[in-house]
Design an enzyme around this catalytic site. Structure first.
Site, PDB file in Angstrom:
ATOM      1  N   HIS A  62     -30.960  11.480  69.077  1.00  0.00           N
ATOM      2  CA  HIS A  62     -31.310  10.588  67.975  1.00  0.00           C
ATOM      3  C   HIS A  62     -31.408  11.407  66.689  1.00  0.00           C
ATOM      4  O   HIS A  62     -32.028  12.476  66.684  1.00  0.00           O
ATOM      5  CB  HIS A  62     -32.653   9.912  68.272  1.00  0.00           C
ATOM      6  CG  HIS A  62     -33.072   8.959  67.198  1.00  0.00           C
ATOM      7  ND1 HIS A  62     -32.484   7.724  67.038  1.00  0.00           N
ATOM      8  CD2 HIS A  62     -33.992   9.077  66.208  1.00  0.00           C
ATOM      9  CE1 HIS A  62     -33.041   7.120  65.998  1.00  0.00           C
ATOM     10  NE2 HIS A  62     -33.949   7.911  65.477  1.00  0.00           N
ATOM     11  N   ARG A 100     -25.326   0.638  72.308  1.00  0.00           N
ATOM     12  CA  ARG A 100     -25.882  -0.524  72.995  1.00  0.00           C
ATOM     13  C   ARG A 100     -27.308  -0.193  73.405  1.00  0.00           C
ATOM     14  O   ARG A 100     -27.545   0.887  73.965  1.00  0.00           O
ATOM     15  CB  ARG A 100     -25.130  -0.836  74.288  1.00  0.00           C
ATOM     16  CG  ARG A 100     -23.658  -1.002  74.151  1.00  0.00           C
ATOM     17  CD  ARG A 100     -23.227  -2.363  73.721  1.00  0.00           C
ATOM     18  NE  ARG A 100     -23.610  -3.437  74.622  1.00  0.00           N
ATOM     19  CZ  ARG A 100     -23.584  -4.717  74.260  1.00  0.00           C
ATOM     20  NH1 ARG A 100     -23.247  -5.051  73.033  1.00  0.00           N
ATOM     21  NH2 ARG A 100     -23.904  -5.661  75.111  1.00  0.00           N
ATOM     22  N   GLY A 102     -17.302  10.488  69.127  1.00  0.00           N
ATOM     23  CA  GLY A 102     -17.577  11.423  70.214  1.00  0.00           C
ATOM     24  C   GLY A 102     -17.679  12.877  69.818  1.00  0.00           C
ATOM     25  O   GLY A 102     -17.314  13.763  70.594  1.00  0.00           O
ATOM     26  N   GLU A 113     -37.917   2.254  78.117  1.00  0.00           N
ATOM     27  CA  GLU A 113     -37.603   0.892  77.664  1.00  0.00           C
ATOM     28  C   GLU A 113     -37.818   0.724  76.158  1.00  0.00           C
ATOM     29  O   GLU A 113     -37.054   0.040  75.487  1.00  0.00           O
ATOM     30  CB  GLU A 113     -38.424  -0.116  78.460  1.00  0.00           C
ATOM     31  CG  GLU A 113     -37.892  -0.237  79.881  1.00  0.00           C
ATOM     32  CD  GLU A 113     -38.735  -1.107  80.772  1.00  0.00           C
ATOM     33  OE1 GLU A 113     -39.240  -2.127  80.295  1.00  0.00           O
ATOM     34  OE2 GLU A 113     -38.888  -0.744  81.947  1.00  0.00           O
ATOM     35  N   ASP A 171     -36.101   4.798  71.518  1.00  0.00           N
ATOM     36  CA  ASP A 171     -36.343   6.129  70.940  1.00  0.00           C
ATOM     37  C   ASP A 171     -37.782   6.618  71.137  1.00  0.00           C
ATOM     38  O   ASP A 171     -38.324   7.321  70.286  1.00  0.00           O
ATOM     39  CB  ASP A 171     -35.983   6.139  69.444  1.00  0.00           C
ATOM     40  CG  ASP A 171     -34.513   5.811  69.208  1.00  0.00           C
ATOM     41  OD1 ASP A 171     -33.686   6.196  70.038  1.00  0.00           O
ATOM     42  OD2 ASP A 171     -34.201   5.165  68.186  1.00  0.00           O
TER      43      ASP A 171
HETATM   44  C1  GRF Z   1     -24.959  10.896  66.139  1.00  0.00           C
HETATM   45  O1  GRF Z   1     -25.448  10.993  64.842  1.00  0.00           O
HETATM   46  C2  GRF Z   1     -26.083  10.708  67.108  1.00  0.00           C
HETATM   47  O2  GRF Z   1     -27.266  11.335  66.729  1.00  0.00           O
HETATM   48  C3  GRF Z   1     -26.275   9.220  67.099  1.00  0.00           C
HETATM   49  O3  GRF Z   1     -24.980   8.687  66.962  1.00  0.00           O
HETATM   50  C4  GRF Z   1     -24.134   9.630  66.341  1.00  0.00           C
HETATM   51  C5  GRF Z   1     -22.973   9.838  67.255  1.00  0.00           C
HETATM   52  O4  GRF Z   1     -21.955  10.596  66.678  1.00  0.00           O
HETATM   53  N1  GRF Z   1     -26.974   8.790  68.286  1.00  0.00           N
HETATM   54  P1  GRF Z   1     -20.762  11.131  67.580  1.00  0.00           P
HETATM   55  O5  GRF Z   1     -20.043   9.905  68.163  1.00  0.00           O
HETATM   56  O6  GRF Z   1     -21.318  11.991  68.654  1.00  0.00           O
HETATM   57  O7  GRF Z   1     -19.866  11.871  66.651  1.00  0.00           O
END
Ligand code: GRF
Length: 189
Positions: A109, A91, A14, A142, A145
């Protein structure tokens, strides 16, 4: 204009959630954090910030992804959530959830989309001998990315970079990008 009520969905540490919490929340207000992984470190971050933090374990739902998402959706609707922000939520969502939140469901992403959707983005950028790498905040559709891009930030790839050093450096870029993009989306709704 009132602040948009945001729920953040997480699965792990997080750090992006923390960045969203720490930013000046003038266009949005995080009111709920949900993790599909009980015990995810991000839940503690939310509680420390005084935000409601819930675990909704996907495992008891087995292969019924939509049943999990229906319960998740109910939690969000009950709390009048207006925007759902995915932050390391591991998920893939079904068409049910994506349609229910169309235009209000956002993800970060770790690549300069449309380059490298999916996983292993840092290794793929290195293999391609790219000179820059980055992160993208986009609406969720859907196709994985592939939604409308809200914002991107890039950084140079340096000699000697590994997937790990790239991931580490990119995280700081993500932490600046996500709050700005979430605020932009919140103001546009
Ligand atoms: C990040 O690299 C984000 O781009 C990807 O998952 C990772 C999450 O990291 N979708 P965090 O849990 O926010 O530290």
């Amino acid at each position: 204009m009132s602040k948009k009520r945001v729920a953040v969905l997480i699965s792990g540490r997080g750090s992006n959630l923390q960045a969203l919490l720490d930013a000046e929340q003038d266009a949005y207000q995080i009111v709920l954090v949900v993790s599909n992984v009980p015990g995810a470190a991000g839940l503690d971050r939310a509680r420390e910030a005084g935000i409601e933090a819930l675990a909704l374990d996907h495992k008891p739902y087995g292969k019924d992804r939509e049943a999990f998402e229906r319960d998740l959706d109910s939690l969000l609707v009950l709390r009048n959530i207006e925007i759902v922000a995915l932050a390391g939520f591991m998920r893939v969502l079904t068409p049910f959830f994506v349609r229910a939140w169309a235009g209000r469901l956002v993800n970060i992403h770790p690549s300069l989309l449309p380059k490298y959707p999916g996983i292993n983005t840092h290794a793929r950028a290195l293999e391609a001998r790219d000179t820059e790498h980055g992160a993208t905040v986009h609406l969720v559709v859907e196709e994985v990315d592939a939604g409308e891009i809200i914002g991107q930030a890039s950084m140079p790839i340096l000699a000697g970079d590994t997937p790990e050093t790239l991931a580490h450096r990119l995280l700081a870029v993500e932490h600046a990008l996500y709050p700005a993009c979430l605020a932009k989306l919140a103001r546009s709704l």
